[in-house]
Enzyme design. Structure first.
Site, mmCIF file in Angstrom:
data_model
loop_
_atom_site.group_PDB
_atom_site.id
_atom_site.type_symbol
_atom_site.label_atom_id
_atom_site.label_comp_id
_atom_site.label_asym_id
_atom_site.label_seq_id
_atom_site.Cartn_x
_atom_site.Cartn_y
_atom_site.Cartn_z
ATOM 1 N N HIS A 128 -44.485 33.919 71.698
ATOM 2 C CA HIS A 128 -45.615 34.004 72.629
ATOM 3 C C HIS A 128 -46.754 34.868 72.084
ATOM 4 O O HIS A 128 -47.852 34.857 72.640
ATOM 5 C CB HIS A 128 -45.152 34.507 74.008
ATOM 6 C CG HIS A 128 -44.815 35.953 74.090
ATOM 7 N ND1 HIS A 128 -43.538 36.442 73.927
ATOM 8 C CD2 HIS A 128 -45.588 37.037 74.341
ATOM 9 C CE1 HIS A 128 -43.545 37.753 74.092
ATOM 10 N NE2 HIS A 128 -44.770 38.136 74.345
ATOM 11 N N ASP A 158 -38.010 32.531 71.593
ATOM 12 C CA ASP A 158 -39.194 33.391 71.520
ATOM 13 C C ASP A 158 -39.293 34.109 70.183
ATOM 14 O O ASP A 158 -39.801 35.228 70.100
ATOM 15 C CB ASP A 158 -39.227 34.404 72.673
ATOM 16 C CG ASP A 158 -40.625 35.009 72.861
ATOM 17 O OD1 ASP A 158 -41.603 34.297 72.576
ATOM 18 O OD2 ASP A 158 -40.717 36.181 73.274
ATOM 19 N N SER A 235 -44.789 43.442 72.258
ATOM 20 C CA SER A 235 -44.128 42.178 71.932
ATOM 21 C C SER A 235 -44.109 41.937 70.437
ATOM 22 O O SER A 235 -45.140 42.029 69.766
ATOM 23 C CB SER A 235 -44.859 41.011 72.610
ATOM 24 O OG SER A 235 -44.676 41.028 73.995
#
Length: 480
Positions: A128, A158, A235
């Site tokens: 993402h 992911d 992230s």
């Protein structure tokens, strides 16, 4: 950074424990005449329990107290990078005749993190973080900047791999994430909210978490949970152990406020490494395929099969004709208890264990048949291959709607059909069919099995009855 909403307990449940504590305190307060029983107070009274007590300070011992992790973290910080992504989006105007060019184009920017894993520039990050990016800029700890290319990305875990054209870069050492334990000290390093590289500390709160952050059917979740502070921008950053080794890739938090409340999730580095190797060597993710449909094993069902009520495992409800499981001799109503020695108790655990293996590899399956333990070796196929037990249409893979899937998707137990597990981006049906749709009928024929569904499809227009978000919908699917 993903921010799934945490489900809050009802007010009555939150107050229950407080009320219980208050009642206990009150009971003690209003009993002034009560006396503690002595060991020899009266016949039949028990002696005080023998407790293991260690009254020494926690810092006492031969080793001096540890007051800093700087020597461990300082060299590893150089391996964590900032990843800036940008993409160009065309905005449609309400009056298109005022903009002959078709609208106004503007630039969207995002910030994330990554971890250098090889000296020649391979970097692990999140899907993402790089999804839809037209340009990626990687900034190292020493302020050098490089343009990066996406080697490959896997939305089902992911995980993404990007590459910069450089040599002699600092690279992190990977740990064995299967060996981490709850209570292990961990550090999260990344670029939260774009303030610059930041280190936070916590412990491993749990392992093997499946919390519905990724797709319930198509996703593969096996998160490390930690209370090390993780925020937007973290992230793709590193989760390190106390030796400075990479144990996970930070991915998401669970929070009702979109801010850190101590519930963060990281992708285990063993899973990330497998995805990376597959993307680098083949440009795609190759996952093993066993060819079984399973359901959870409840106490009543276990007893019916002649097993102890507390038996843990999953029961085979269907097999792919000619698939790897059938070729290995597995049968309907076999109870799978472990894959390669790893316990299996749910459909999701079975999918994850099988998918972590490469096609054409062998796995050891522990099972119960007629109450007896057996061990079977199966050679896995590949998902989406010609064998393709679960490929209904090109690029559209489905599974039988088992009880386990019904519960995870909150689907009425009376509903039968095929649930769409995944749809390839380049599939000709990607705009009409989507994961988690349940195909109930095709041309008014119940889609009770994959074989029946395939036979019901004709060349030209097909009427699909699908169930999604609590409603039935007709879809016209044109098959060439």
């Amino acid at each position: 950074m993903f921010f799934p909403q945490a489900s809050s307990a009802p007010a009555s449940r939150r107050c229950f424990y407080l009320a219980a504590s208050a009642v206990f305190a009150f009971a003690v307060a209003v009993a002034p005449g009560a006396r503690a029983a002595k060991p020899d107070a009266a016949p039949g009274h028990a002696a005080p329990p023998a407790l293991a007590v260690d009254g020494t300070p926690v810092t006492e011992g031969k080793r001096p107290p540890l007051v800093s992790y700087s020597d461990v973290l300082e060299p590893v910080q150089k391996t964590v990078v900032s990843v800036a992504s940008s993409r160009y989006v065309r905005q449609r105007l309400p009056f298109p005749w005022l903009a002959p060019g078709g609208g106004r184009e503007f630039k969207q920017e995002g910030i994330g993190s990554g971890v250098i894993v090889t000296p020649d520039g391979y970097i692990l990050t999140n899907h993402h973080v790089v999804e839809g990016a037209d340009e990626l800029i990687v900034r190292l700890a020493d302020e050098r900047e490089f343009k990066a290319e996406v080697v490959g990305s896997d939305p089902k875990t992911d995980v993404a791999v990007i590459k910069v054209d450089a040599a002699g870069l600092p690279a992190v050492t990977l740990a064995d994430s299967d060996r981490i334990r709850v209570g292990d000290i961990v550090f999260a390093i990344g670029n939260p909210l774009g303030v610059g590289q930041t280190v936070t500390m916590g412990i491993v709160s749990a392992t093997g978490r499946r919390v519905g952050i990724l797709d319930e059917v198509a996703g593969y979740e096996d998160f490390i949970q930690t209370d090390a502070a993780i925020n937007q921008g973290n992230s793709g950053g590193a989760l390190l152990d106390a030796k400075g080794r990479l144990v996970g890739i930070n991915s998401a938090i669970l929070s009702p406020t979109r801010g850190n409340i101590g519930i963060g999730f990281a992708i285990p580095v063993n899973l990330a490494r497998n995805i990376m190797n597959s993307l680098v060597t083949s440009g795609k993710v190759s996952r093993g395929f066993l060819g079984v449909s399973v359901d959870s094993l409840g106490g009543e069902l276990a007893e019916t099969l002649g097993l102890p009520r507390d038996t843990r495992g999953v029961i085979i409800t269907d097999l792919s004709p000619g698939g790897p499981a059938e070729q290995a001799g597995l049968q309907r109503y076999d109870v799978i208890t472990a894959i390669n020695g790893q316990p299996v108790t749910t459909f999701q655990e079975l999918r994850l264990q099988v998918a972590r293996q490469q096609p054409d590899s062998e796995i050891a399956i522990s099972l119960l048949r007629d109450g007896k333990e057996q061990r079977v070796t199966a050679r896995l196929g590949g998902q989406g291959e010609a064998l393709g037990y679960n490929e209904l249409l090109p690029g559209v893979r489905v599974n039988r709607l088992t009880g386990e899937l019904r519960r995870s998707l909150n689907i009425d137990p009376r509903l039968d059909g095929l649930v769409i597990a995944s749809v390839d981006d380049d599939s000709p049906y990607a705009e009409r069919l989507a994961p988690n749709m349940v195909i109930v009928e095709i041309n008014r024929v119940p889609a009770g099995s994959i074989e029946t569904a395939r036979r019901s499809i004709i060349a030209g227009r097909n009427l699909f009855t699908v169930y999604l978000n609590g409603a039935f919908r007709p879809l016209v699917i044109v098959v060439k």
